[in-house]
Motif scaffolding. Structure first.
Motif, PDB file in Angstrom:
ATOM      1  N   ARG A 180     -30.251  36.723  65.817  1.00  0.00           N
ATOM      2  CA  ARG A 180     -30.569  38.153  65.868  1.00  0.00           C
ATOM      3  C   ARG A 180     -32.012  38.442  65.487  1.00  0.00           C
ATOM      4  O   ARG A 180     -32.653  39.327  66.056  1.00  0.00           O
ATOM      5  N   TYR A 181     -32.539  37.681  64.505  1.00  0.00           N
ATOM      6  CA  TYR A 181     -33.861  38.010  63.965  1.00  0.00           C
ATOM      7  C   TYR A 181     -34.903  36.904  64.162  1.00  0.00           C
ATOM      8  O   TYR A 181     -36.027  37.025  63.669  1.00  0.00           O
ATOM      9  N   GLY A 182     -34.532  35.844  64.845  1.00  0.00           N
ATOM     10  CA  GLY A 182     -35.442  34.706  64.954  1.00  0.00           C
ATOM     11  C   GLY A 182     -36.553  34.862  65.967  1.00  0.00           C
ATOM     12  O   GLY A 182     -37.569  34.156  65.895  1.00  0.00           O
ATOM     13  N   ASN A 183     -36.411  35.764  66.935  1.00  0.00           N
ATOM     14  CA  ASN A 183     -37.440  35.939  67.955  1.00  0.00           C
ATOM     15  C   ASN A 183     -38.549  36.872  67.466  1.00  0.00           C
ATOM     16  O   ASN A 183     -38.295  37.797  66.696  1.00  0.00           O
ATOM     17  N   ASP A 184     -39.779  36.591  67.927  1.00  0.00           N
ATOM     18  CA  ASP A 184     -40.945  37.418  67.591  1.00  0.00           C
ATOM     19  C   ASP A 184     -41.178  37.496  66.082  1.00  0.00           C
ATOM     20  O   ASP A 184     -41.515  38.548  65.535  1.00  0.00           O
ATOM     21  N   PHE A 185     -40.987  36.359  65.396  1.00  0.00           N
ATOM     22  CA  PHE A 185     -41.272  36.301  63.957  1.00  0.00           C
ATOM     23  C   PHE A 185     -42.782  36.474  63.750  1.00  0.00           C
ATOM     24  O   PHE A 185     -43.583  35.955  64.513  1.00  0.00           O
ATOM     25  N   PRO A 186     -43.247  37.215  62.735  1.00  0.00           N
ATOM     26  CA  PRO A 186     -42.478  37.818  61.654  1.00  0.00           C
ATOM     27  C   PRO A 186     -42.040  39.262  61.913  1.00  0.00           C
ATOM     28  O   PRO A 186     -41.346  39.850  61.087  1.00  0.00           O
ATOM     29  N   TYR A 187     -42.477  39.843  63.062  1.00  0.00           N
ATOM     30  CA  TYR A 187     -42.210  41.263  63.292  1.00  0.00           C
ATOM     31  C   TYR A 187     -40.723  41.539  63.468  1.00  0.00           C
ATOM     32  O   TYR A 187     -40.265  42.668  63.242  1.00  0.00           O
ATOM     33  N   SER A 188     -39.964  40.504  63.836  1.00  0.00           N
ATOM     34  CA  SER A 188     -38.514  40.665  63.937  1.00  0.00           C
ATOM     35  C   SER A 188     -37.869  40.880  62.572  1.00  0.00           C
ATOM     36  O   SER A 188     -36.700  41.269  62.480  1.00  0.00           O
ATOM     37  N   MET A 189     -38.646  40.655  61.491  1.00  0.00           N
ATOM     38  CA  MET A 189     -38.119  40.845  60.141  1.00  0.00           C
ATOM     39  C   MET A 189     -38.027  42.320  59.754  1.00  0.00           C
ATOM     40  O   MET A 189     -37.449  42.654  58.730  1.00  0.00           O
ATOM     41  N   ASN A 190     -38.602  43.197  60.567  1.00  0.00           N
ATOM     42  CA  ASN A 190     -38.543  44.628  60.261  1.00  0.00           C
ATOM     43  C   ASN A 190     -37.088  45.102  60.304  1.00  0.00           C
ATOM     44  O   ASN A 190     -36.422  45.015  61.334  1.00  0.00           O
ATOM     45  N   GLY A 191     -36.586  45.569  59.171  1.00  0.00           N
ATOM     46  CA  GLY A 191     -35.206  46.016  59.070  1.00  0.00           C
ATOM     47  C   GLY A 191     -34.193  44.913  58.853  1.00  0.00           C
ATOM     48  O   GLY A 191     -33.002  45.178  58.703  1.00  0.00           O
ATOM     49  N   ALA A 192     -34.644  43.659  58.805  1.00  0.00           N
ATOM     50  CA  ALA A 192     -33.725  42.530  58.629  1.00  0.00           C
ATOM     51  C   ALA A 192     -33.257  42.439  57.179  1.00  0.00           C
ATOM     52  O   ALA A 192     -34.014  42.752  56.247  1.00  0.00           O
ATOM     53  N   PRO A 193     -32.009  42.028  56.946  1.00  0.00           N
ATOM     54  CA  PRO A 193     -31.522  41.859  55.569  1.00  0.00           C
ATOM     55  C   PRO A 193     -32.219  40.677  54.912  1.00  0.00           C
ATOM     56  O   PRO A 193     -32.223  39.569  55.445  1.00  0.00           O
ATOM     57  N   LEU A 194     -32.826  40.910  53.755  1.00  0.00           N
ATOM     58  CA  LEU A 194     -33.651  39.886  53.117  1.00  0.00           C
ATOM     59  C   LEU A 194     -33.221  39.675  51.662  1.00  0.00           C
ATOM     60  O   LEU A 194     -33.021  40.632  50.919  1.00  0.00           O
ATOM     61  N   LEU A 195     -33.113  38.423  51.287  1.00  0.00           N
ATOM     62  CA  LEU A 195     -32.871  38.018  49.902  1.00  0.00           C
ATOM     63  C   LEU A 195     -34.203  37.550  49.342  1.00  0.00           C
ATOM     64  O   LEU A 195     -34.868  36.716  49.956  1.00  0.00           O
ATOM     65  N   VAL A 196     -34.603  38.057  48.190  1.00  0.00           N
ATOM     66  CA  VAL A 196     -35.938  37.760  47.674  1.00  0.00           C
ATOM     67  C   VAL A 196     -35.869  37.223  46.245  1.00  0.00           C
ATOM     68  O   VAL A 196     -34.918  37.491  45.504  1.00  0.00           O
ATOM     69  N   PRO A 197     -36.898  36.471  45.844  1.00  0.00           N
ATOM     70  CA  PRO A 197     -36.988  36.028  44.444  1.00  0.00           C
ATOM     71  C   PRO A 197     -37.187  37.219  43.518  1.00  0.00           C
ATOM     72  O   PRO A 197     -37.626  38.295  43.938  1.00  0.00           O
ATOM     73  N   GLY A 198     -36.873  37.023  42.236  1.00  0.00           N
ATOM     74  CA  GLY A 198     -36.979  38.085  41.247  1.00  0.00           C
ATOM     75  C   GLY A 198     -38.414  38.530  41.003  1.00  0.00           C
ATOM     76  O   GLY A 198     -39.381  37.888  41.423  1.00  0.00           O
ATOM     77  N   GLN A 199     -38.550  39.645  40.279  1.00  0.00           N
ATOM     78  CA  GLN A 199     -39.858  40.244  40.039  1.00  0.00           C
ATOM     79  C   GLN A 199     -40.781  39.333  39.244  1.00  0.00           C
ATOM     80  O   GLN A 199     -42.006  39.461  39.325  1.00  0.00           O
ATOM     81  N   GLU A 200     -40.222  38.398  38.445  1.00  0.00           N
ATOM     82  CA  GLU A 200     -41.064  37.565  37.591  1.00  0.00           C
ATOM     83  C   GLU A 200     -41.762  36.454  38.362  1.00  0.00           C
ATOM     84  O   GLU A 200     -42.668  35.811  37.831  1.00  0.00           O
ATOM     85  N   THR A 201     -41.352  36.192  39.576  1.00  0.00           N
ATOM     86  CA  THR A 201     -41.959  35.116  40.348  1.00  0.00           C
ATOM     87  C   THR A 201     -43.281  35.559  40.949  1.00  0.00           C
ATOM     88  O   THR A 201     -43.450  36.712  41.333  1.00  0.00           O
ATOM     89  N   VAL A 202     -44.213  34.630  41.041  1.00  0.00           N
ATOM     90  CA  VAL A 202     -45.514  34.930  41.633  1.00  0.00           C
ATOM     91  C   VAL A 202     -45.369  35.212  43.120  1.00  0.00           C
ATOM     92  O   VAL A 202     -46.018  36.105  43.671  1.00  0.00           O
ATOM     93  N   VAL A 203     -44.491  34.466  43.780  1.00  0.00           N
ATOM     94  CA  VAL A 203     -44.369  34.591  45.232  1.00  0.00           C
ATOM     95  C   VAL A 203     -43.822  35.953  45.653  1.00  0.00           C
ATOM     96  O   VAL A 203     -44.099  36.426  46.759  1.00  0.00           O
ATOM     97  N   ARG A 204     -43.091  36.616  44.774  1.00  0.00           N
ATOM     98  CA  ARG A 204     -42.511  37.915  45.135  1.00  0.00           C
ATOM     99  C   ARG A 204     -43.614  38.926  45.459  1.00  0.00           C
ATOM    100  O   ARG A 204     -43.554  39.625  46.485  1.00  0.00           O
ATOM    101  N   SER A 205     -44.625  39.013  44.623  1.00  0.00           N
ATOM    102  CA  SER A 205     -45.694  39.985  44.858  1.00  0.00           C
ATOM    103  C   SER A 205     -46.499  39.610  46.097  1.00  0.00           C
ATOM    104  O   SER A 205     -46.938  40.484  46.853  1.00  0.00           O
ATOM    105  N   ARG A 206     -46.688  38.318  46.316  1.00  0.00           N
ATOM    106  CA  ARG A 206     -47.427  37.876  47.506  1.00  0.00           C
ATOM    107  C   ARG A 206     -46.647  38.209  48.779  1.00  0.00           C
ATOM    108  O   ARG A 206     -47.230  38.625  49.786  1.00  0.00           O
TER     109      ARG A 206
END
Length: 300
Positions: A180-206
């Motif tokens: 469903r979301y693999g085509n036209d990455f990364p723009y296909s990520m718009n509206g996609a359900p995303l699991l993210v690292p917590g606020q304390e991680t450096v990568v989250r802000s990046r």
């Protein structure tokens, strides 16, 4: 002066939940244990336990004392094991603290080279929040801390950070989400359900900044301090998740997910923090050299 025998009785009672079970474990009478704990309480003028029905519960003072007792007797067990070892069986001890935001697969790959040294090394590995680990590093309870960030400048702790390497991040999902979301990455990520690292991680802000620059708004459905838990949710199909690109093949094989995209615009970095500018412990040398030579594709 603190009576360590009394403290040990307190610790065993706290761990077993009753004086009767503690007496069985220690091979002492219940009266002896109860009397010694009472003396400990009288020495410091506070109760460590309170009775609730037939059960003993820790008081606030008892809850404060327990983790200190835990550390003391854990260190005592380590010392006893070290002293009892025969000369030809003695091993170098390497005490490693791991910031809880660092992926376990990365930790394993970083530490694994120590198991191949000619001189045996015994690893003691503990996971915790970075600031608590650095406090233990400062008083030499740890030899090394592995983190996703260098030594924070606001801490009044002497320590030196060595960058082990960095890599981009990859995005993974179940087959259904990938289709469903693999085509036209990364723009296909718009509206996609995303699991993210917590606020304390450096990568989250990046990651947040990268999406903002591209004007992409994924739908965050979960955030996790534990990267393994995030991957488990991703494996179930709850959302797309990220991991360092250096372990992309391992993530796909272990969790049965598909790679839907990768970027170097968002990177994760990993550091070895020690109290020595020039490390001498063979285990730490093995970790730093192997990481730079083999694990990461880009290191400073």
């Amino acid at each position: 002066m603190l009576n360590y025998r009394q403290l040990h009785y307190f610790w065993v009672v706290a761990k077993t939940g009753s004086i009767v079970r503690a007496s069985e474990q220690l091979n002492l009478t219940a009266q002896t244990i109860s009397g010694q704990i009472t003396l400990l309480e009288h020495t410091y003028g506070m109760d460590l336990f309170r009775r609730v029905g037939r059960q003993l519960e820790l008081t606030e003072a008892g809850r404060l004392a327990l983790p200190y007792a835990e550390q003391m007797f854990q260190l005592g067990d380590e010392l006893e094991a070290l002293l009892r070892a025969q000369p030809n069986e003695q091993q170098m001890l390497l005490r490693i603290g791991v910031a809880d935001v660092v992926p376990k697969s990365i930790v394993y790959r970083l530490i694994a080279p120590t198991m191949e040294l000619a001189e045996p090394v015994r690893i003691s590995c503990r996971e915790d929040k970075l600031e608590r680990l650095l406090a233990d590093l400062a008083i030499q309870r740890l030899d090394l801390v592995i983190s996703d960030s260098p030594m924070p400048s606001h801490l009044d702790i002497k320590g030196f950070s060595q960058k082990l390497g960095e890599c981009g991040i990859s995005f993974f999902a179940t087959q259904a989400l990938a289709q469903r979301y693999g085509n036209d990455f990364p723009y296909s990520m718009n509206g996609a359900p995303l699991l993210v690292p917590g606020q304390e991680t450096v990568v989250r802000s990046r990651l947040t900044r990268w999406f903002s620059e591209l004007k992409i708004q994924p739908r965050i459905v979960g955030e996790f301090d534990d990267s393994a838990l995030m991957k488990a949710f991703g494996q179930s199909g709850s959302g797309i998740f990220i991991a360092p690109s250096v372990i992309a093949e391992e993530v796909q094989a272990q969790y049965g997910v598909q790679l839907i995209g990768q970027t170097d615009a968002v990177s994760e970095s990993f550091y070895a923090i020690s109290v020595e500018r020039k490390v001498k412990h063979p285990g730490i040398v093995a970790i730093t050299e192997s990481a730079r030579r083999e694990l990461f594709t880009r290191a400073d």
